[in-house]
Design an enzyme around this catalytic site. Structure first.
Site, mmCIF file in Angstrom:
data_model
loop_
_atom_site.group_PDB
_atom_site.id
_atom_site.type_symbol
_atom_site.label_atom_id
_atom_site.label_comp_id
_atom_site.label_asym_id
_atom_site.label_seq_id
_atom_site.Cartn_x
_atom_site.Cartn_y
_atom_site.Cartn_z
ATOM 1 N N HIS A 1 -43.079 -52.368 12.547
ATOM 2 C CA HIS A 1 -43.174 -50.610 11.326
ATOM 3 C C HIS A 1 -44.107 -49.949 10.584
ATOM 4 O O HIS A 1 -43.653 -48.352 10.199
ATOM 5 C CB HIS A 1 -41.637 -50.756 10.137
ATOM 6 C CG HIS A 1 -40.282 -51.548 10.862
ATOM 7 N ND1 HIS A 1 -39.717 -52.534 10.734
ATOM 8 C CD2 HIS A 1 -38.857 -50.978 10.519
ATOM 9 C CE1 HIS A 1 -38.987 -52.331 11.778
ATOM 10 N NE2 HIS A 1 -38.637 -52.101 11.126
ATOM 11 N N GLU B 1 -33.707 -43.237 20.554
ATOM 12 C CA GLU B 1 -34.457 -42.309 20.519
ATOM 13 C C GLU B 1 -34.737 -41.576 21.822
ATOM 14 O O GLU B 1 -35.257 -40.735 22.705
ATOM 15 C CB GLU B 1 -36.066 -43.231 20.065
ATOM 16 C CG GLU B 1 -35.844 -43.133 19.099
ATOM 17 C CD GLU B 1 -35.490 -44.176 18.574
ATOM 18 O OE1 GLU B 1 -34.626 -44.370 17.249
ATOM 19 O OE2 GLU B 1 -34.898 -45.502 19.140
#
Length: 319
Positions: A127, A57
């Site tokens: 998550h 990322e």
């Protein structure tokens, strides 16, 4: 036309890519459209504009930041909301501040799309975050659409915006479908939507919780007249619209799927108490303080705001 939330995001991306050659998309597995919003875009627009990235990322955010400074309008897809923590410095300290620190000489028109933000059953602690309050706190434009048409319109406006924008697409909203009988169009950032009028209580609901709010408002219709208020954009927040709603009702409840301390629910309550006329103490329904959602489905659901908590808050604020 029946439009799903995910298809609305996909259509918004396709329309922006078609209308503006500066728009491009970066992310992991976006060529295959694994998350849904980028499905078939690689075939239509090619690998020069739909860029499958390595599993980093920080790398693709830095690449997109440079592309934005060079005149492109990149869209970044983050598969999991917690991955935003990895690039928080790049987004908040670099992308967000660039135009301010250069006196407007440079801009970063970058959009972050987080499809499936918040909890998905059993996705566990790393998550299931819903960190939209962090970006609103930092002053970044922050969007949480509740419906397919809003997802389409707000994503298009985010991509067209001269500043970086974070678009959270809640996991619980992705299955939502809507019958559309009008032409889809961009929706200005910073404008709220009243889904249901009422006279007793203003219920501010964020993202997918709009649908729970509408269900509870209908259930309690014979007892309490609930106005369901969807901010749509958390920063900048439509305080004028909220003030107008509270002039009608005088009472406030907020339901917000983020942690209690320093959440957007806290900000709405504080600002309403400072700026508007309230006839009763306001209430909020949120995740508990410091929530980390566990893997066990029953515990996962127990830590999320639900309809029973909302019924209790609405009845309490009427006393």
């Amino acid at each position: 036309m029946r439009l799903s939330y995910t298809k609305a995001l996909n259509r918004a991306l396709a329309d922006e890519l078609a209308d503006d050659p500066a728009v491009c998309v970066f992310g992991e597995d976006i060529g295959a459209g694994m998350a849904g919003p980028t499905l078939n875009l690689l075939d239509r627009f090619g690998p020069e504009r739909i860029v499958d990235t390595p599993l980093s990322e920080q790398a693709f955010t830095a690449m997109a930041l440079g592309a934005a400074l060079a005149g492109r309008r990149p869209v970044l897809e983050f598969q999991i909301p917690s991955l935003l923590f990895l690039v928080f410095e790049q987004l908040v300290n670099q992308a967000h501040k660039f135009s301010l620190m250069t006196g407007g000489q440079a801009g970063v028109p970058l959009t972050c799309l987080v499809p499936g933000s918040g909890s998905r059953d059993g996705w566990a602690g790393q998550h299931s975050d819903h960190p939209y309050s962090l970006f609103a706190h930092a002053g970044m434009k922050t969007v949480v659409p509740a419906t397919p048409t809003d997802a389409y319109g707000l994503l298009r406006s985010a991509i067209q915006d001269p500043d970086p924008v974070i678009v959270f697409a809640p996991a619980a909203a992705l299955p939502v479908r809507e019958t559309v009988t009008w032409e889809l169009a961009p929706i200005p950032l910073g404008t709220a939507r009243v889904h249901r009028g009422g006279t007793d209580v203003t219920l501010v609901a964020v993202g997918h919780l709009v649908h729970d709010a509408l269900a509870v408002a209908e259930e309690l219709a014979g007892e309490i007249s609930v106005e369901v208020f969807d901010p749509r954009t958390l920063y900048p927040f439509d305080w004028a619209a909220l003030g107008a709603s509270l002039e009608r009702t005088g009472r406030l409840v907020v339901i917000d799927d983020s942690n209690r301390s320093c959440g957007i629910g806290a900000e709405v309550l504080a600002t309403a108490a400072e700026e508007f006329r309230l006839t009763a103490p306001p209430r909020r329904v949120t995740r508990p303080d410091g929530t980390v959602l566990p893997f066990a489905p029953a515990l996962d659901r127990a830590l999320q705001p639900d309809r029973e908590q909302l019924r209790h808050a609405l009845r309490a604020v009427m006393k």
